[in-house]
Design an enzyme around this catalytic site. Sequence first.
Site, PDB file in Angstrom:
ATOM      1  N   ASP A   1      -8.880   3.598  -3.140  1.00 29.11           N
ATOM      2  CA  ASP A   1      -9.968   3.898  -2.210  1.00 29.11           C
ATOM      3  C   ASP A   1     -11.172   4.483  -2.938  1.00 29.11           C
ATOM      4  O   ASP A   1     -11.243   5.683  -3.222  1.00 29.11           O
ATOM      5  CB  ASP A   1      -9.489   4.869  -1.132  1.00 29.11           C
TER       6      ASP A   1
ATOM      7  N   GLU B   1       2.731   7.006  -2.618  1.00 29.11           N
ATOM      8  CA  GLU B   1       2.412   8.128  -3.509  1.00 29.11           C
ATOM      9  C   GLU B   1       2.883   9.476  -2.961  1.00 29.11           C
ATOM     10  O   GLU B   1       3.364  10.320  -3.714  1.00 29.11           O
ATOM     11  CB  GLU B   1       0.891   8.220  -3.752  1.00 29.11           C
TER      12      GLU B   1
ATOM     13  N   ASP C   1       0.840  -1.197   0.000  1.00 29.58           N
ATOM     14  CA  ASP C   1       0.000   0.000   0.000  1.00 29.58           C
ATOM     15  C   ASP C   1       0.884   1.260   0.000  1.00 29.58           C
ATOM     16  O   ASP C   1       2.074   1.211   0.309  1.00 29.58           O
ATOM     17  CB  ASP C   1      -0.895  -0.017   1.233  1.00 29.58           C
TER      18      ASP C   1
END
Length: 745
Positions: free
Chosen positions: A490, A427, A424
């Site tokens: 998400d 970014e 995960d």
Amino acid sequence: MKFTDGLWQLRPGVTALYAAEAYDIQAGEDAFTVTAPTTVINRRGDTLNRPVLSLRLSSPLENVIRVRVEHHLSDDRGFDLVGAEDGHGIVKTDGATTLTSGALSATMVPGAPWDLSFHADGRPLTSSGPKSIGHFRLAGDAQVDPAPVGGARASVHLAQQLALDVGEVVYGLGERFGPLVKNGQTVEIWNADGGTSSEQAYKNVPFYLTNRGYGVFVNHPGHVSYEVGSETVQRVQFSVAGESLEYFVIYGPTPKQILERYTALTGRPARLPAWSYGLWLSTSFTTDYDEQTVTSFIDGMAERDLPLSVFHFDCFWMREFNWCDFQWDPRVFPDPEGMLARLHAKDLRVCVWINPYIAQRSPLFAEAAGRGFLLKRPDGSVWQWDLWQAGMGLVDFTNPDATRWFQSKLRALQDQGVDAFKTDFGERIPLDVAYFDGSAPERMHNLYTHLYNTAVFEVLEERRGRGEAVLFARSATAGGQRLPVHWGGDSGSTYGSMAESLRGGLSLAFSGFSFWSHDIGGFEGTPDPGVFKRWVAFGLMSSHSRLHGSTSYRVPWAFDEEAVEVTRLFTKLKLRLMPYLFQAGVQAHESGTPLMRPMAMEFPGDRNAAHLDTQYMLGPDLLVAPVFTPDGKVELYLPDGTWTNYLTGERVEGGRWCTERHGFTSMPIYVREGAVLPVGARDDRPDYDHLDGLTLRVYPGPDGETTLTVTDHASGEPARFTVIRSGGEVRVSSSLASGWTYELA
């Protein structure tokens, strides 16, 4: 980034110089260089005090031409191009100078006006005409639009504009959740943690392709700004900060051939294990769970005959404020080795969540900081902030020792029994840092996640072997397709968010990524039962399928009993299709063709397919149209040919739009005319022997010969089948002696 104010003016604070003519062309055997002054040279005095741009054209791969533009010499590093090897072109000069590579050519006309054109198979593809290569200087108060990303304002930019033809449409540029066709959009290649409902993207890829038979890849890992028929409506513009710009024109002519060459250049996806295609179930994010909760979910799936392949532990398998310390929270998981052994005994694989950050409270923080393994500020202090995890630092993957240290923590988890990692984040990478290897922070912002995911994938391949490593990654850039699987991030829990997720996946497919997933039911919020059931059908007709949420569980019985029935139906349907899906995965590994294919990719000559982003092809022969409405109404387009409803056997003539209404246990799944669909004998797991009890479903098609390959996932050995249709009769032969049959569908 827009530098101009309409056709006539520049924006305030911007000065521009353009390549005005091909003043001098130096031709070699397989490449040529162009001296391009920024004014037409009429007399000797014009050569003084005048900036000059230099171009070099070469071919690193057949049907691919590299163009490098420089103002001042620059050693800017691009991506790791695994398939690039110069020397594939042939240069000829006959008035103009032409570089030819395969069927693709680039022609530079000497003198003024500036005229560089690309053509293939006797037709023009695109061109670089007057005022198309620009060197822009920005004053401190320049009013460019949008403002430079990341809080930094570079003073110098290079930009290239390539012509768009009438009716030409542009696809790709990463996983973008707006319209599939990018015409009219400003696109910033800058990874961001922005969810699925904005112009931001987790996976930014500086590559696009068009319906005119070519693609363009900008070899710049940092920020690339695109104006796609927006600043200049007849052109695509891409710009980068700095004194050099390199791009590749890639010829197809079909979209799949363009992707084959693009992935030959940047890397093909690894082959994935059969077990990864089955259903994944997660703890969800902030829900309460311990081993008893996990066991109740897994046993509940088994009691309801819901085949499960992978169980995923999200963030709170570790203690809060400690992410990552790679230690199971002893308050809820006191016996991780025993628990993982018990899950393996239930024939499950186990995935755990990780990120590349180390929280200050983690026992590992002091060690990592002390050994120089975390990103530092220019003054030498450790870069920290409180967004996400309090006082967290970022592992510096440009430091080989830091990478090995991080990998050692993953190996310890593998020793405990972990089979896969959800990688995960990656970014929000800062710019006010100094990297161990001296890399420029702007260059590393998008590239950071590639180093992170590569480090994790290497550990998995080292332990499990090639063809057995699986990530579940959120962020990526060019080359990230080598490290599957990626999921959409998400999303919300609505029909609209389900549709935007699909748009993102189709855009990513046009960007060279073959395997893609999404959170079934949506991530944020709790879906109503209708949304959940529709998303289950969509999710199980995707390459990879995971039930996951944020604040609520995603076990089907949490919604209603029909949700259990829907999950059972589509899970078993997918498992029966494993010989077909696994073979499509093999094709992706070998050629770069995605499993989930936009309609425009599979039917590039059909204008009805050009803008379609609410349906797709799953492999070469299955058309899937998810239901995005509460009342079950679906509008879908069937291309020319006779299509067969996979669930009912009904025949429908294509070349038209259809309106259908579906209950929750149904969705539009159509089989293409002439398909031979390999269907497996089992529906309880994805990694059974796909050849044992295999049935070939032969669908109506014209007379002729069809060849089909079905690969045994365990041995990797292919079985080949030949189907001959003649005068209403069908004959089937195979390299496989026994264990299979066929039927007319």
